[in-house]
Design a protein around this motif. Sequence first.
Motif, PDB file in Angstrom:
ATOM      1  N   TYR A 143      45.329 -68.087 -55.718  1.00  0.00           N
ATOM      2  CA  TYR A 143      44.941 -68.922 -56.853  1.00  0.00           C
ATOM      3  C   TYR A 143      44.114 -68.168 -57.890  1.00  0.00           C
ATOM      4  O   TYR A 143      44.275 -68.380 -59.087  1.00  0.00           O
ATOM      5  CB  TYR A 143      44.175 -70.156 -56.362  1.00  0.00           C
ATOM      6  CG  TYR A 143      43.883 -71.138 -57.470  1.00  0.00           C
ATOM      7  CD1 TYR A 143      44.902 -71.929 -58.001  1.00  0.00           C
ATOM      8  CD2 TYR A 143      42.598 -71.268 -58.006  1.00  0.00           C
ATOM      9  CE1 TYR A 143      44.657 -72.821 -59.035  1.00  0.00           C
ATOM     10  CE2 TYR A 143      42.343 -72.148 -59.036  1.00  0.00           C
ATOM     11  CZ  TYR A 143      43.379 -72.919 -59.549  1.00  0.00           C
ATOM     12  OH  TYR A 143      43.134 -73.795 -60.574  1.00  0.00           O
ATOM     13  N   GLU A 174      45.820 -68.764 -61.710  1.00  0.00           N
ATOM     14  CA  GLU A 174      45.220 -70.083 -61.873  1.00  0.00           C
ATOM     15  C   GLU A 174      46.081 -70.931 -62.806  1.00  0.00           C
ATOM     16  O   GLU A 174      46.732 -70.415 -63.706  1.00  0.00           O
ATOM     17  CB  GLU A 174      43.810 -69.965 -62.450  1.00  0.00           C
ATOM     18  CG  GLU A 174      42.818 -69.294 -61.521  1.00  0.00           C
ATOM     19  CD  GLU A 174      41.417 -69.309 -62.094  1.00  0.00           C
ATOM     20  OE1 GLU A 174      41.184 -69.999 -63.117  1.00  0.00           O
ATOM     21  OE2 GLU A 174      40.538 -68.635 -61.518  1.00  0.00           O
ATOM     22  N   ILE A 175      46.051 -72.244 -62.587  1.00  0.00           N
ATOM     23  CA  ILE A 175      46.799 -73.141 -63.462  1.00  0.00           C
ATOM     24  C   ILE A 175      46.008 -73.408 -64.728  1.00  0.00           C
ATOM     25  O   ILE A 175      44.779 -73.471 -64.711  1.00  0.00           O
ATOM     26  CB  ILE A 175      47.149 -74.469 -62.752  1.00  0.00           C
ATOM     27  CG1 ILE A 175      45.876 -75.140 -62.211  1.00  0.00           C
ATOM     28  CG2 ILE A 175      48.156 -74.244 -61.648  1.00  0.00           C
ATOM     29  CD1 ILE A 175      46.115 -76.520 -61.665  1.00  0.00           C
ATOM     30  N   GLN A 176      46.722 -73.564 -65.812  1.00  0.00           N
ATOM     31  CA  GLN A 176      46.087 -73.851 -67.102  1.00  0.00           C
ATOM     32  C   GLN A 176      46.062 -75.353 -67.378  1.00  0.00           C
ATOM     33  O   GLN A 176      45.271 -75.838 -68.164  1.00  0.00           O
ATOM     34  CB  GLN A 176      46.850 -73.136 -68.228  1.00  0.00           C
ATOM     35  CG  GLN A 176      46.931 -71.623 -68.043  1.00  0.00           C
ATOM     36  CD  GLN A 176      45.567 -70.969 -68.016  1.00  0.00           C
ATOM     37  OE1 GLN A 176      44.686 -71.310 -68.784  1.00  0.00           O
ATOM     38  NE2 GLN A 176      45.395 -70.019 -67.093  1.00  0.00           N
ATOM     39  N   GLU A 177      46.958 -76.085 -66.673  1.00  0.00           N
ATOM     40  CA  GLU A 177      47.031 -77.525 -66.891  1.00  0.00           C
ATOM     41  C   GLU A 177      45.862 -78.229 -66.205  1.00  0.00           C
ATOM     42  O   GLU A 177      45.107 -77.633 -65.453  1.00  0.00           O
ATOM     43  CB  GLU A 177      48.356 -78.081 -66.337  1.00  0.00           C
ATOM     44  CG  GLU A 177      49.597 -77.566 -67.056  1.00  0.00           C
ATOM     45  CD  GLU A 177      50.020 -76.211 -66.518  1.00  0.00           C
ATOM     46  OE1 GLU A 177      51.029 -75.691 -67.008  1.00  0.00           O
ATOM     47  OE2 GLU A 177      49.352 -75.676 -65.630  1.00  0.00           O
ATOM     48  N   LEU A 216      48.985 -81.175 -60.627  1.00  0.00           N
ATOM     49  CA  LEU A 216      49.260 -80.410 -59.411  1.00  0.00           C
ATOM     50  C   LEU A 216      50.392 -80.997 -58.576  1.00  0.00           C
ATOM     51  O   LEU A 216      51.208 -80.262 -58.016  1.00  0.00           O
ATOM     52  CB  LEU A 216      47.992 -80.287 -58.553  1.00  0.00           C
ATOM     53  CG  LEU A 216      47.164 -79.027 -58.832  1.00  0.00           C
ATOM     54  CD1 LEU A 216      45.822 -79.092 -58.143  1.00  0.00           C
ATOM     55  CD2 LEU A 216      47.922 -77.791 -58.371  1.00  0.00           C
ATOM     56  N   ILE A 238      53.452 -80.012 -60.337  1.00  0.00           N
ATOM     57  CA  ILE A 238      53.667 -78.573 -60.171  1.00  0.00           C
ATOM     58  C   ILE A 238      54.308 -78.278 -58.821  1.00  0.00           C
ATOM     59  O   ILE A 238      55.264 -77.491 -58.732  1.00  0.00           O
ATOM     60  CB  ILE A 238      52.333 -77.815 -60.333  1.00  0.00           C
ATOM     61  CG1 ILE A 238      51.936 -77.774 -61.806  1.00  0.00           C
ATOM     62  CG2 ILE A 238      52.441 -76.395 -59.777  1.00  0.00           C
ATOM     63  CD1 ILE A 238      50.546 -77.234 -62.044  1.00  0.00           C
ATOM     64  N   ASP A 257      54.663 -69.147 -65.170  1.00  0.00           N
ATOM     65  CA  ASP A 257      54.870 -70.328 -66.011  1.00  0.00           C
ATOM     66  C   ASP A 257      56.245 -70.949 -65.793  1.00  0.00           C
ATOM     67  O   ASP A 257      56.395 -72.167 -65.743  1.00  0.00           O
ATOM     68  CB  ASP A 257      54.704 -69.959 -67.491  1.00  0.00           C
ATOM     69  CG  ASP A 257      53.258 -69.623 -67.838  1.00  0.00           C
ATOM     70  OD1 ASP A 257      52.358 -70.077 -67.106  1.00  0.00           O
ATOM     71  OD2 ASP A 257      53.037 -68.899 -68.825  1.00  0.00           O
ATOM     72  N   LEU A 310      56.228 -72.879 -62.489  1.00  0.00           N
ATOM     73  CA  LEU A 310      55.492 -74.143 -62.585  1.00  0.00           C
ATOM     74  C   LEU A 310      56.303 -75.220 -63.300  1.00  0.00           C
ATOM     75  O   LEU A 310      56.106 -76.410 -63.063  1.00  0.00           O
ATOM     76  CB  LEU A 310      54.164 -73.934 -63.322  1.00  0.00           C
ATOM     77  CG  LEU A 310      53.131 -73.019 -62.650  1.00  0.00           C
ATOM     78  CD1 LEU A 310      51.800 -73.115 -63.363  1.00  0.00           C
ATOM     79  CD2 LEU A 310      52.969 -73.340 -61.170  1.00  0.00           C
TER      80      LEU A 310
END
Length: 335
Positions: A17, A21-24, A29, A32, A148, A151
């Motif tokens: 992670y 890392e996720i930007q959303e 999640l 995703i 990206d 995801l």
Amino acid sequence: MAGEWLKKAPISVWWDYKNCEIQETHDDLDLIKGNICCALKNMGYGGIISVNAYGDTTLIETDIQEAFFKARIILTHTSKSKEKIITDFTLWTKDNPQPCTIMVISGDTDFAKPLHILNLAGYHILIAARLPIPEILCDAAKHVWSFDRLLNGGPPEPLRLSTSSAISHAVEKKVRRSFKEGDPTRVIFEVLNVLKSEEILPFQDNIINCLNYGDLKQREKIERLEDIHLKLTEVLGNAQYFQVRFVGRKKLFTPKGEDLWNVIHPIGGHPVDYPKQIWNKLELYLRSPDGCKKIQNSECSYEIATIIKKHCLLEISVGKIIQIVDLAVRLIDIE
């Protein structure tokens, strides 16, 4: 697309992670995870999918941690994600033999060598990372996604090489150049004899590795070819000289009428299987400037083993050295 045999094989996703890392917002999640599963299923990976994330939870917001839980993504607290992931997916393979699938979500190049080893052992390796994705990671994988794109449930990135072998583009060109004068069938017989003496499974990837990292005199006997994989398939497919066996769904090639020789599994064994003298020699060489430099510049586990054999473990087969190196990596991870 993945083969028919992968439709029921388990798929384990290992998410570094901190590296990706996720930007959303945390509310995404669950979506995703669904998109990751969709992307895999669209490529033919139809088995049960488990997703495991690793990171320092003291640095991850509480609501994001709760979102991981709600999405049924296992979040493991660790300050050393890379080391923990390598240890855990290695342990996972003990209960999940090939042809299972392992996906690593990370752009960390330290994953390359253990994934190369699993690739050679017959596991199906997938990678997802932020662009640009290191070439050494791409070389270990069958399919590669940008983070990206994964995801969003999209298809993998187009790869320059259509082969699933763990050989980089530079190595591929070297091998092509090595195919010069001589009888390809005779050379393949010689290569198989080398693999036999080194206690290595005669997969096509290992045949290519032997050609590339073996005796230079042997390499010079081979004629120049435009497409090495096509030609090897043609030569090895000659039922007059060679026979095909299967390990899982991977093909093994042996001379016609000859039984499969004793081989050493690249992932297995125990440190006590090898005397302390061997471990001392290995440690001494790996700590030397020359050894450190050569190992860091190596392309795959086969090359690493041939380097170690030449410089410090001449009496040990390449197959055993590949296993010794894997044991060493696992011991370091555990410590």
